[in-house]
Design an enzyme around this catalytic site. Structure first.
Site, PDB file in Angstrom:
ATOM      1  N   CYS A 166       0.823  -0.993  -0.083  1.00  0.00           N
ATOM      2  CA  CYS A 166       0.431  -0.356   0.015  1.00  0.00           C
ATOM      3  C   CYS A 166       0.474   1.305  -0.007  1.00  0.00           C
ATOM      4  O   CYS A 166       1.911   0.961  -0.211  1.00  0.00           O
ATOM      5  CB  CYS A 166      -0.861  -0.006   1.206  1.00  0.00           C
ATOM      6  SG  CYS A 166      -0.375   0.072   2.673  1.00  0.00           S
ATOM      7  N   HIS A 202       5.488  -4.701   8.627  1.00  0.00           N
ATOM      8  CA  HIS A 202       5.366  -6.607   9.235  1.00  0.00           C
ATOM      9  C   HIS A 202       5.643  -7.226   7.881  1.00  0.00           C
ATOM     10  O   HIS A 202       5.062  -8.055   7.443  1.00  0.00           O
ATOM     11  CB  HIS A 202       4.268  -6.665   9.522  1.00  0.00           C
ATOM     12  CG  HIS A 202       4.153  -6.518  11.447  1.00  0.00           C
ATOM     13  ND1 HIS A 202       3.219  -5.926  11.597  1.00  0.00           N
ATOM     14  CD2 HIS A 202       5.134  -5.491  12.123  1.00  0.00           C
ATOM     15  CE1 HIS A 202       2.893  -5.812  13.125  1.00  0.00           C
ATOM     16  NE2 HIS A 202       4.271  -5.765  13.127  1.00  0.00           N
ATOM     17  N   HIS A 256       4.310   1.767  11.413  1.00  0.00           N
ATOM     18  CA  HIS A 256       2.970   1.462  12.924  1.00  0.00           C
ATOM     19  C   HIS A 256       2.360   2.677  12.929  1.00  0.00           C
ATOM     20  O   HIS A 256       1.106   2.614  14.226  1.00  0.00           O
ATOM     21  CB  HIS A 256       2.987   0.178  13.456  1.00  0.00           C
ATOM     22  CG  HIS A 256       3.313  -1.304  12.691  1.00  0.00           C
ATOM     23  ND1 HIS A 256       4.664  -1.756  12.447  1.00  0.00           N
ATOM     24  CD2 HIS A 256       2.479  -1.658  11.795  1.00  0.00           C
ATOM     25  CE1 HIS A 256       4.589  -2.542  11.567  1.00  0.00           C
ATOM     26  NE2 HIS A 256       2.974  -2.884  10.916  1.00  0.00           N
ATOM     27  N   CYS A 289       2.093   5.846   8.814  1.00  0.00           N
ATOM     28  CA  CYS A 289       1.517   5.615   7.385  1.00  0.00           C
ATOM     29  C   CYS A 289       0.398   7.060   8.004  1.00  0.00           C
ATOM     30  O   CYS A 289       0.184   7.444   9.133  1.00  0.00           O
ATOM     31  CB  CYS A 289       0.678   4.548   7.462  1.00  0.00           C
ATOM     32  SG  CYS A 289      -0.992   4.886   6.854  1.00  0.00           S
ATOM     33  N   GLU A 314       0.136  -1.086  16.012  1.00  0.00           N
ATOM     34  CA  GLU A 314      -0.481   0.270  16.205  1.00  0.00           C
ATOM     35  C   GLU A 314      -1.446   1.022  16.966  1.00  0.00           C
ATOM     36  O   GLU A 314      -1.860   2.405  17.281  1.00  0.00           O
ATOM     37  CB  GLU A 314      -1.512   0.255  14.327  1.00  0.00           C
ATOM     38  CG  GLU A 314      -2.344   1.733  14.095  1.00  0.00           C
ATOM     39  CD  GLU A 314      -3.244   1.710  13.358  1.00  0.00           C
ATOM     40  OE1 GLU A 314      -4.347   1.766  12.865  1.00  0.00           O
ATOM     41  OE2 GLU A 314      -2.323   0.025  12.475  1.00  0.00           O
ATOM     42  N   THR A 330      -6.213   0.443  11.759  1.00  0.00           N
ATOM     43  CA  THR A 330      -6.760   0.904  10.049  1.00  0.00           C
ATOM     44  C   THR A 330      -6.423   0.083   9.669  1.00  0.00           C
ATOM     45  O   THR A 330      -6.976  -0.482   8.261  1.00  0.00           O
ATOM     46  CB  THR A 330      -5.329   1.745   9.592  1.00  0.00           C
ATOM     47  OG1 THR A 330      -4.665   1.478   9.850  1.00  0.00           O
ATOM     48  CG2 THR A 330      -5.237   3.364  10.438  1.00  0.00           C
ATOM     49  N   SER A 339       1.411  -9.924  10.928  1.00  0.00           N
ATOM     50  CA  SER A 339       0.343  -8.818   9.627  1.00  0.00           C
ATOM     51  C   SER A 339      -0.566  -8.582   9.873  1.00  0.00           C
ATOM     52  O   SER A 339      -1.013  -9.949   9.847  1.00  0.00           O
ATOM     53  CB  SER A 339       1.271  -8.955   8.489  1.00  0.00           C
ATOM     54  OG  SER A 339       0.451  -8.133   7.698  1.00  0.00           O
ATOM     55  N   SER A 340      -0.897  -7.754  10.910  1.00  0.00           N
ATOM     56  CA  SER A 340      -2.492  -7.378  11.180  1.00  0.00           C
ATOM     57  C   SER A 340      -3.392  -7.568   9.607  1.00  0.00           C
ATOM     58  O   SER A 340      -3.959  -8.548   9.176  1.00  0.00           O
ATOM     59  CB  SER A 340      -3.074  -6.456  11.678  1.00  0.00           C
ATOM     60  OG  SER A 340      -4.756  -6.065  12.052  1.00  0.00           O
TER      61      SER A 340
END
Length: 315
Positions: free
Chosen positions: A17, A46, A79, A101, A131, A171, A229-230
Site C-alpha cells: 500500500c 511486518h 505503524h 503511515c 499500531e 486501520t 501482519s494484522s
C-alpha cells in the site's frame, strides 16, 4: 506423462500500500543521504523479506531507542509510536524521522481532537499490536479504552456515566467484524461519535474486497504475508468466511502447503499490504515448476494513492 493443470487467480489490488511503500522509501533514502548504519525502531513493516533486504543495505532494527548511538539517524516504523517515543528521542538529542503511515497519523489527530473536546474514547483494535500501542499512547494512560470484540462492546461502560463517547479504529481490521462491533456500540450508545472518514484504510478495505471476490471463485487460496501482519491475517479470515475452506498464510514460496492444495484446480493468490510483488512472482514460479499454469487477474478496484516523503528527505 502429462503435467497437471492449475489455474491461478491473482487478486488486484494486492501487496504494497502507499503507507508501506513510503516507509520503505524513507529507510532507503535515509541510507542514501546519511550513509549506513541507519537505525529503525521495530520492524519498519511486518515482513521479514523487506526487513532482511533493508538490513543488507545497512539498516539496523532495534527494539528501543537506548540501542541507538546518539549520532545515528533513527526511523520510527509505519505503524506509529506513542508520544513518549519522539519525546525520548528529543530528550536524548537524537535525529529521528517518523515513517508513520499518514492514515495512522490521521487516527492519532482524531484521538487528540476528541480528547480536547472532553469526549471519552474507545479504540477498536487488537491488544498488543504496534499500531494500537501507538494510538493509545497519544494520550495519557487510561484516556482510551480498547474494545476488541462485539462482546467487549456489549459489556463496555464509560468511566464517567453519561459521558459523550467517540470511537476510533485500528486501520488494518476486518471490515465486516468492525462493522458488527460499531453496530453494537451504536445500539448501546446511540450518540457515540464516529470518525468523519472511515479509519480502516483504503488498502485494507480494497484487499479484503478482492479476497472476498477471489474466495468465491477458488477451491484453494494463498495469502502472502507475515503472521504478525494484522492486514494479512485478516485476509485469511475473510477468504475462509467467504467460501474458500482451504486457505493458508505463506511468507514465501518455500512455505506453500502443497498437501493442503492437493485436488485444488483453481487457486487464488493475494498478498497483504506489507508483502512485495517479488514474493507473489516467487509463488507463481513455484507453481509453474510443478504444473501447467494459466494466470488470470481478478480486478475489484484500482489504486493510485501516494504519500509525500518527509521534507528532510525531499532534497
Amino acid at each position: 506423462m502429462s503435467v497437471p493443470e492449475k489455474k491461478l487467480l491473482l487478486a488486484a489490488p494486492r501487496g504494497f500500500c502507499a503507507g508501506v511503500d513510503r516507509a520503505i522509501q524513507i529507510v532507503e533514502k535515509t541510507l542514501e543521504k546519511y550513509g549506513a548504519p541507519v537505525y529503525v525502531r521495530h520492524e519498519i513493516v511486518h515482513n521479514r523479506y523487506v526487513v532482511e533486504n533493508l538490513e543488507q543495505k545497512g539498516a539496523v532494527f532495534v527494539d528501543e531507542l537506548n540501542e541507538v548511538p546518539k549520532d545515528a539517524p533513527v526511523i520510527f516504523s509505519a505503524h506509529g509510536v506513542a508520544k513518549s517515543v519522539p519525546a525520548e528521542a528529543e530528550s536524548r538529542q537524537m535525529f529521528y524521522i517518523d515513517a508513520t503511515c499518514p492514515l495512522v497519523s490521521k487516527v492519532h489527530r482524531e484521538a487528540e481532537r476528541h480528547d480536547k473536546d472532553g469526549m471519552e474514547l474507545i479504540l477498536i483494535g487488537h491488544k498488543g499490536h504496534p499500531e494500537v500501542i501507538g494510538t493509545m499512547g497519544q494520550l495519557e494512560e487510561g484516556r482510551i479504552s480498547l474494545v476488541e470484540t462485539v462482546e467487549d462492546a456489549a459489556s463496555f461502560e464509560p468511566r464517567q456515566p453519561g459521558a459523550q463517547l467517540a470511537y476510533l479504529t485500528q486501520t488494518t481490521l476486518s471490515v465486516d467484524e468492525t462493522k458488527d462491533i460499531v453496530e453494537k456500540l451504536r445500539e448501546k450508545f446511540p450518540d457515540i461519535a464516529s470518525p468523519k472518514k472511515e479509519d480502516i484504510c483504503y488498502a485494507t478495505t480494497n484487499r479484503q474486497a478482492a479476497a472476498k471476490k477471489l474466495a468465491e471463485k477458488c477451491d484453494g487460496m494463498l495469502v502472502i504475508g507475515a503472521p504478525n501482519s494484522s492486514n494479512s491475517m485478516r485476509l485469511v479470515e475473510v477468504a475462509k468466511k467467504n467460501g474458500c475452506e482451504r486457505v493458508s498464510l505463506v511468507q514465501r514460496a518455500a512455505d506453500i502447503p502443497w498437501d493442503l492444495l492437493e485436488g485444488c484446480n483453481v487457486i487464488g493468490i493475494t498478498a497483504g499490504a506489507s508483502a512485495p510483488e517479488t514474493l507473489v512472482e516467487e509463488v507463481i514460479e513455484a507453481f509453474s515448476k510443478r504444473f501447467t499454469v494459466s494466470i488470470e487477474e481478478v480486478v475489484t478496484s484500482e489504486e493510485n494513492v501516494t504519500f509525500k516523503l518527509p521534507r528532510v528527505l525531499e532534497n
